[in-house]
Scaffold this motif. Structure first.
Motif, PDB file in Angstrom:
ATOM      1  N   ASP A  30      32.150  49.327  78.875  1.00 39.60           N
ATOM      2  CA  ASP A  30      32.303  49.158  80.335  1.00 39.60           C
ATOM      3  C   ASP A  30      31.393  50.140  81.066  1.00 39.60           C
ATOM      4  OD1 ASP A  30      34.156  47.133  80.249  1.00 39.60           O
ATOM      5  OD2 ASP A  30      35.901  48.433  80.585  1.00 39.60           O
ATOM      6  N   ARG A  31      30.791  49.652  82.160  1.00 42.74           N
ATOM      7  CA  ARG A  31      29.981  50.529  83.033  1.00 42.74           C
ATOM      8  C   ARG A  31      30.928  51.130  84.073  1.00 42.74           C
ATOM      9  NH1 ARG A  31      26.535  48.569  86.300  1.00 42.74           N
ATOM     10  NH2 ARG A  31      24.650  49.715  85.816  1.00 42.74           N
ATOM     11  N   VAL A  32      30.959  52.448  84.151  1.00 46.13           N
ATOM     12  CA  VAL A  32      31.968  53.106  84.996  1.00 46.13           C
ATOM     13  C   VAL A  32      31.395  54.310  85.737  1.00 46.13           C
ATOM     14  CG1 VAL A  32      33.938  52.419  83.554  1.00 46.13           C
ATOM     15  CG2 VAL A  32      32.742  54.569  83.081  1.00 46.13           C
ATOM     16  N   VAL A  33      32.141  54.719  86.752  1.00 47.77           N
ATOM     17  CA  VAL A  33      31.873  55.983  87.433  1.00 47.77           C
ATOM     18  C   VAL A  33      33.174  56.792  87.375  1.00 47.77           C
ATOM     19  CG1 VAL A  33      32.426  55.001  89.720  1.00 47.77           C
ATOM     20  CG2 VAL A  33      30.957  57.007  89.572  1.00 47.77           C
ATOM     21  N   GLN A  34      33.028  58.119  87.226  1.00 41.87           N
ATOM     22  CA  GLN A  34      34.242  58.949  87.117  1.00 41.87           C
ATOM     23  C   GLN A  34      34.149  60.148  88.031  1.00 41.87           C
ATOM     24  OE1 GLN A  34      34.993  62.171  85.559  1.00 41.87           O
ATOM     25  NE2 GLN A  34      32.907  62.780  85.001  1.00 41.87           N
ATOM     26  N   MET A  35      35.309  60.601  88.525  1.00 40.07           N
ATOM     27  CA  MET A  35      35.344  61.816  89.356  1.00 40.07           C
ATOM     28  C   MET A  35      36.385  62.793  88.820  1.00 40.07           C
ATOM     29  SD  MET A  35      34.681  60.532  93.183  1.00 40.07           S
ATOM     30  CE  MET A  35      36.333  59.955  93.360  1.00 40.07           C
ATOM     31  N   SER A  36      36.522  62.811  87.494  1.00 36.84           N
ATOM     32  CA  SER A  36      37.555  63.600  86.851  1.00 36.84           C
ATOM     33  C   SER A  36      37.099  65.036  86.596  1.00 36.84           C
ATOM     34  CB  SER A  36      37.871  62.921  85.522  1.00 36.84           C
ATOM     35  OG  SER A  36      39.064  63.299  84.999  1.00 36.84           O
ATOM     36  N   GLY A  37      35.781  65.251  86.631  1.00 41.59           N
ATOM     37  CA  GLY A  37      35.269  66.603  86.393  1.00 41.59           C
ATOM     38  C   GLY A  37      34.497  66.706  85.091  1.00 41.59           C
ATOM     39  N   SER A  38      34.098  67.971  84.751  1.00 43.02           N
ATOM     40  CA  SER A  38      33.342  68.254  83.513  1.00 43.02           C
ATOM     41  C   SER A  38      32.174  67.289  83.328  1.00 43.02           C
ATOM     42  CB  SER A  38      34.262  68.172  82.292  1.00 43.02           C
ATOM     43  OG  SER A  38      35.312  69.084  82.428  1.00 43.02           O
ATOM     44  N   SER A  39      31.437  67.077  84.412  1.00 42.37           N
ATOM     45  CA  SER A  39      30.421  66.016  84.364  1.00 42.37           C
ATOM     46  C   SER A  39      29.021  66.498  84.014  1.00 42.37           C
ATOM     47  CB  SER A  39      30.395  65.264  85.697  1.00 42.37           C
ATOM     48  OG  SER A  39      30.038  66.126  86.745  1.00 42.37           O
ATOM     49  N   TYR A  40      28.735  67.813  84.111  1.00 42.14           N
ATOM     50  CA  TYR A  40      27.385  68.301  83.761  1.00 42.14           C
ATOM     51  C   TYR A  40      27.294  68.342  82.226  1.00 42.14           C
ATOM     52  CZ  TYR A  40      26.294  70.405  88.465  1.00 42.14           C
ATOM     53  OH  TYR A  40      26.025  70.668  89.786  1.00 42.14           O
ATOM     54  N   ALA A  41      27.244  67.193  81.602  1.00 40.98           N
ATOM     55  CA  ALA A  41      27.283  67.130  80.137  1.00 40.98           C
ATOM     56  C   ALA A  41      26.800  65.763  79.677  1.00 40.98           C
ATOM     57  CB  ALA A  41      28.727  67.347  79.655  1.00 40.98           C
ATOM     58  N   GLU A  42      26.458  65.680  78.388  1.00 42.68           N
ATOM     59  CA  GLU A  42      26.040  64.371  77.873  1.00 42.68           C
ATOM     60  C   GLU A  42      27.204  63.386  77.834  1.00 42.68           C
ATOM     61  OE1 GLU A  42      22.559  64.773  74.799  1.00 42.68           O
ATOM     62  OE2 GLU A  42      24.050  66.327  74.364  1.00 42.68           O
ATOM     63  N   LYS A  84      40.127  61.156  82.941  1.00 34.57           N
ATOM     64  CA  LYS A  84      41.423  60.480  83.053  1.00 34.57           C
ATOM     65  C   LYS A  84      41.150  59.048  83.484  1.00 34.57           C
ATOM     66  CE  LYS A  84      43.776  64.548  84.809  1.00 34.57           C
ATOM     67  NZ  LYS A  84      42.778  65.203  85.647  1.00 34.57           N
ATOM     68  N   ALA A  85      41.747  58.102  82.788  1.00 29.92           N
ATOM     69  CA  ALA A  85      41.468  56.686  83.106  1.00 29.92           C
ATOM     70  C   ALA A  85      41.781  56.399  84.571  1.00 29.92           C
ATOM     71  CB  ALA A  85      42.278  55.778  82.186  1.00 29.92           C
ATOM     72  N   ALA A  86      42.779  57.113  85.110  1.00 31.52           N
ATOM     73  CA  ALA A  86      43.179  56.850  86.500  1.00 31.52           C
ATOM     74  C   ALA A  86      42.104  57.254  87.497  1.00 31.52           C
ATOM     75  CB  ALA A  86      44.475  57.605  86.803  1.00 31.52           C
ATOM     76  N   SER A  87      41.137  58.077  87.069  1.00 26.91           N
ATOM     77  CA  SER A  87      40.097  58.474  88.022  1.00 26.91           C
ATOM     78  C   SER A  87      38.741  57.850  87.669  1.00 26.91           C
ATOM     79  CB  SER A  87      39.983  60.000  88.084  1.00 26.91           C
ATOM     80  OG  SER A  87      39.436  60.471  86.880  1.00 26.91           O
ATOM     81  N   VAL A  88      38.801  56.765  86.905  1.00 33.16           N
ATOM     82  CA  VAL A  88      37.579  56.060  86.513  1.00 33.16           C
ATOM     83  C   VAL A  88      37.580  54.708  87.214  1.00 33.16           C
ATOM     84  CG1 VAL A  88      36.350  55.022  84.558  1.00 33.16           C
ATOM     85  CG2 VAL A  88      37.544  57.209  84.266  1.00 33.16           C
ATOM     86  N   GLU A  89      36.397  54.267  87.635  1.00 33.43           N
ATOM     87  CA  GLU A  89      36.293  52.974  88.320  1.00 33.43           C
ATOM     88  C   GLU A  89      35.145  52.183  87.693  1.00 33.43           C
ATOM     89  OE1 GLU A  89      38.752  52.864  90.763  1.00 33.43           O
ATOM     90  OE2 GLU A  89      38.273  50.724  90.782  1.00 33.43           O
ATOM     91  N   LYS A  90      35.361  50.881  87.487  1.00 35.69           N
ATOM     92  CA  LYS A  90      34.271  50.059  86.941  1.00 35.69           C
ATOM     93  C   LYS A  90      33.211  49.838  88.005  1.00 35.69           C
ATOM     94  CE  LYS A  90      37.076  47.617  83.660  1.00 35.69           C
ATOM     95  NZ  LYS A  90      37.946  46.545  83.370  1.00 35.69           N
ATOM     96  N   ILE A  91      31.964  49.702  87.563  1.00 38.95           N
ATOM     97  CA  ILE A  91      30.901  49.371  88.523  1.00 38.95           C
ATOM     98  C   ILE A  91      30.240  48.066  88.091  1.00 38.95           C
ATOM     99  CG2 ILE A  91      30.417  51.674  89.405  1.00 38.95           C
ATOM    100  CD1 ILE A  91      28.265  52.052  87.379  1.00 38.95           C
ATOM    101  N   SER A  92      29.879  47.257  89.069  1.00 37.71           N
ATOM    102  CA  SER A  92      29.305  45.951  88.748  1.00 37.71           C
ATOM    103  C   SER A  92      27.833  46.126  88.364  1.00 37.71           C
ATOM    104  CB  SER A  92      29.466  44.998  89.925  1.00 37.71           C
ATOM    105  OG  SER A  92      28.864  45.565  91.060  1.00 37.71           O
ATOM    106  N   HIS A  93      27.265  45.075  87.767  1.00 39.75           N
ATOM    107  CA  HIS A  93      25.913  45.184  87.212  1.00 39.75           C
ATOM    108  C   HIS A  93      24.835  45.342  88.283  1.00 39.75           C
ATOM    109  CE1 HIS A  93      26.448  44.964  82.889  1.00 39.75           C
ATOM    110  NE2 HIS A  93      27.557  44.315  83.186  1.00 39.75           N
ATOM    111  N   ASP A  94      25.162  44.974  89.530  1.00 40.51           N
ATOM    112  CA  ASP A  94      24.146  45.125  90.574  1.00 40.51           C
ATOM    113  C   ASP A  94      24.133  46.540  91.170  1.00 40.51           C
ATOM    114  OD1 ASP A  94      26.641  44.673  91.573  1.00 40.51           O
ATOM    115  OD2 ASP A  94      26.006  43.438  93.256  1.00 40.51           O
TER     116      ASP A  94
END
Ligand code: NDP
Length: 324
Positions: A85-97, A102-112
């Motif tokens: 799934d293509r997603v965006v997250q705002m859960s933190g610890s993001s400066y990493a590979e 948390k699934a609750a803070s993840v959102e799917k993004i469409s292909h466009d």
């Protein structure tokens, strides 16, 4: 497969030399979480507050709030997401590979919507949207003062204000930034380096002041926001780019029956339903071309220090991104 990854870690609070580019264990998916392979990472002013300890996180920690990428592992109890799934997250610890989110803070993004756009949109876009919809519900013909109008959140506030039909007065510290704020919807601009903001707001509004001041600059502008806002108006203090606002006596609000609010984005996203509603509106404003993202620069993850040096030095406009 490697069990380590590259990340930017803070082991002690301090200046940007405390940002360490290191090998750390790759996260695994725990209950109610997913692991995301990051394709793009957002830089936000809040990352500075975490690094300096103004908003303390337990040490050591991986810096960063938001990222976009693909789900590579799904934890127990997660039913909304699958690998790929293509997603965006705002859960933190993001400066990493990779980030565990948390699934609750993840959102799917469409292909466009590209990973870069999703990252640029997430935290700053939702902040701007919740500010104009809820913190102060901006109405057509309102006069709105936006400080740091050429910044990441600032440019989006200019775009949304114009879309609603408000008169946006944007401040910024250079003529070039003022011009960019105008291109993005500010009807009036004030160069905060050499103009008196309150005086100019009074000139523009016929002496009555703005309906609302949206202030992410904090310490340096809080009193200006109070002075520039009209009787019965709203001062929305949502950030501290120049330092935290010192404690105030609430009596100052009585002079004009002002409303004062100090919102944080995460309190608008407390439930899955709330989060989805805001993301739906954000994505639809992007698809309708109302929100457009000005990318200042894409830095390599290892150059995160340079990105934070730049945003602190006030030499950036719009959004800064990191590439893992
Ligand atoms: P910006 O891209 O807007 O960068 C900050 C800007 O603030 C600078 O470009 C600068 O613009 C201005 N500024 C004024 N004084 C200073 C100073 N002393 N040092 C540094 N910058 C200064 O950052 P973001 O868009 O990421 O964030 C904007 C604000 O919104 C921040 O305060 C952030 O914490 C806040 N925020 C709050 C959220 C919430 O939930 N409450 C969520 C997201 C962001 P100029 O040179 O033109 O003055």
């Amino acid at each position: 497969m490697s069990t380590t990854m590259k990340a930017i870690v803070v082991e002690e609070y301090g200046a940007t030399d405390k940002l360490l580019y290191k090998d750390v264990p790759k996260p695994t998916a725990e209950k109610d979480t997913v692991v995301i392979k990051n394709h793009c990472i957002g830089v936000n002013f809040i990352d500075n507050y975490h690094r300096t300890g103004l908003y303390p996180l337990p040490l050591p920690f991986i810096v960063g709030r938001d990222s976009a990428g693909e789900v590579v592992e799904v934890g127990e109890g997660v039913t909304d997401f699958k690998v790929g799934d293509r997603v965006v997250q705002m859960s933190g610890s993001s400066y990493a590979e990779y980030s565990q989110a948390k699934a609750a803070s993840v959102e799917k993004i469409s292909h466009d919507i590209s990973y870069d756009l999703a990252t640029a949109a997430a935290l700053q876009g939702l902040t701007a949207l919740t500010l104009v919809r809820d913190s102060y519900p901006v109405k057509k013909n309102d006069y709105i003062l936006v400080h740091a109008a050429a910044g990441g959140v600032g440019l989006l506030l200019c775009q949304l204000g114009k879309h609603i039909g408000a008169h946006v007065i944007g401040t910024a510290s250079t003529d070039e930034k003022c011009a960019l704020a105008k291109e993005n919807g500010a009807e009036f601009t004030i160069n905060s380096s050499n103009e008196d903001i309150t005086k100019r707001v009074n000139e523009i509004t016929g002496g009555v002041g703005v309906h609302a001041s949206l202030d992410g600059v904090g310490k340096a502008t809080f009193d200006i926001s109070l002075a520039a806002t009209r009787r019965l108006g709203s001062v929305i203090s949502f950030g501290n780019a120049s330092g935290a606002v010192p404690p105030i006596s609430i009596g100052v609000l009585a002079q004009k029956n002002l409303k004062l609010m100090r919102p944080t984005l995460y309190n608008y996203l407390a439930t899955r339903e709330e989060s989805r509603r805001w993301f739906d509106e954000l994505f639809s404003l992007m698809k309708d071309g109302v929100l457009n993202f000005h990318i200042h620069k894409v830095y390599d993850l290892k150059d995160a220090k340079q990105a934070q040096d730049d945003i602190q030095a006030r030499v950036t406009t719009g959004k800064l991104l990191l590439r893992p």
